[in-house]
Design an enzyme around this catalytic site. Structure first.
Site, PDB file in Angstrom:
ATOM      1  N   ARG A 160       0.832  -1.208   0.000  1.00  0.00           N
ATOM      2  CA  ARG A 160       0.000   0.000   0.000  1.00  0.00           C
ATOM      3  C   ARG A 160       0.866   1.258   0.000  1.00  0.00           C
ATOM      4  O   ARG A 160       2.005   1.249   0.450  1.00  0.00           O
ATOM      5  CB  ARG A 160      -0.901   0.005   1.226  1.00  0.00           C
ATOM      6  CG  ARG A 160      -1.905  -1.136   1.217  1.00  0.00           C
ATOM      7  CD  ARG A 160      -3.230  -0.618   1.686  1.00  0.00           C
ATOM      8  NE  ARG A 160      -4.257  -1.610   1.541  1.00  0.00           N
ATOM      9  CZ  ARG A 160      -5.194  -1.554   0.609  1.00  0.00           C
ATOM     10  NH1 ARG A 160      -5.217  -0.583  -0.249  1.00  0.00           N
ATOM     11  NH2 ARG A 160      -6.123  -2.476   0.545  1.00  0.00           N
ATOM     12  N   CYS A 161       0.261   2.332  -0.465  1.00  0.00           N
ATOM     13  CA  CYS A 161       0.881   3.646  -0.520  1.00  0.00           C
ATOM     14  C   CYS A 161       1.448   3.997   0.857  1.00  0.00           C
ATOM     15  O   CYS A 161       0.777   3.757   1.861  1.00  0.00           O
ATOM     16  CB  CYS A 161      -0.170   4.671  -0.940  1.00  0.00           C
ATOM     17  SG  CYS A 161       0.424   6.354  -1.047  1.00  0.00           S
ATOM     18  N   PRO A 162       2.629   4.491   0.923  1.00  0.00           N
ATOM     19  CA  PRO A 162       3.544   4.957  -0.124  1.00  0.00           C
ATOM     20  C   PRO A 162       4.633   3.956  -0.485  1.00  0.00           C
ATOM     21  O   PRO A 162       5.585   4.296  -1.180  1.00  0.00           O
ATOM     22  CB  PRO A 162       4.172   6.191   0.509  1.00  0.00           C
ATOM     23  CG  PRO A 162       4.339   5.789   1.946  1.00  0.00           C
ATOM     24  CD  PRO A 162       3.089   4.941   2.246  1.00  0.00           C
TER      25      PRO A 162
ATOM     26  N   ASP B  76      -2.224  -1.493  -5.545  1.00  0.00           N
ATOM     27  CA  ASP B  76      -2.714  -0.316  -4.832  1.00  0.00           C
ATOM     28  C   ASP B  76      -3.318   0.676  -5.825  1.00  0.00           C
ATOM     29  O   ASP B  76      -2.630   1.144  -6.729  1.00  0.00           O
ATOM     30  CB  ASP B  76      -1.557   0.341  -4.086  1.00  0.00           C
ATOM     31  CG  ASP B  76      -1.978   1.549  -3.255  1.00  0.00           C
ATOM     32  OD1 ASP B  76      -3.186   1.872  -3.228  1.00  0.00           O
ATOM     33  OD2 ASP B  76      -1.102   2.162  -2.638  1.00  0.00           O
TER      34      ASP B  76
ATOM     35  N   ASP C 233       0.382   7.993  -7.884  1.00  0.00           N
ATOM     36  CA  ASP C 233       1.737   8.066  -7.337  1.00  0.00           C
ATOM     37  C   ASP C 233       2.840   7.738  -8.346  1.00  0.00           C
ATOM     38  O   ASP C 233       3.844   8.443  -8.402  1.00  0.00           O
ATOM     39  CB  ASP C 233       1.872   7.127  -6.136  1.00  0.00           C
ATOM     40  CG  ASP C 233       1.001   7.544  -4.975  1.00  0.00           C
ATOM     41  OD1 ASP C 233       0.569   8.715  -4.942  1.00  0.00           O
ATOM     42  OD2 ASP C 233       0.744   6.697  -4.096  1.00  0.00           O
TER      43      ASP C 233
END
Length: 79
Positions: A17-19, A44, A50
């Protein structure tokens, strides 16, 4: 391998998952020479924002992107 064929490095970021996908992609590309192509694969949904942002910010080129069965992929040429 012909002169037109290039090795494309795969960065498997599925399940992260981000980041984390962007952070690990950035870390990996620092070790590769300019002109290298990488394919980043992630699940994600925020990667759609991103990864292209990272590519533009860092001066790389987004060659192609897509999604197959919930896996988003990005083909990037490093500057």
């Amino acid at each position: 391998m012909s002169a037109n064929e290039e090795t494309i490095y795969l960065l498997d970021m599925k399940g992260l998952r981000c980041p984390i996908p962007v952070a690990r992609t950035r870390k990996a590309v620092r070790k590769l020479p300019s002109g290298t192509q990488i394919r980043v694969e992630c699940t994600d949904p925020l990667a759609d924002i991103d990864i292209p942002h990272m590519v533009n910010t860092d001066g790389h080129q987004l060659l192609d992107k897509g999604a197959i069965d919930g896996v988003r992929w990005y083909l990037i040429r490093l500057s």
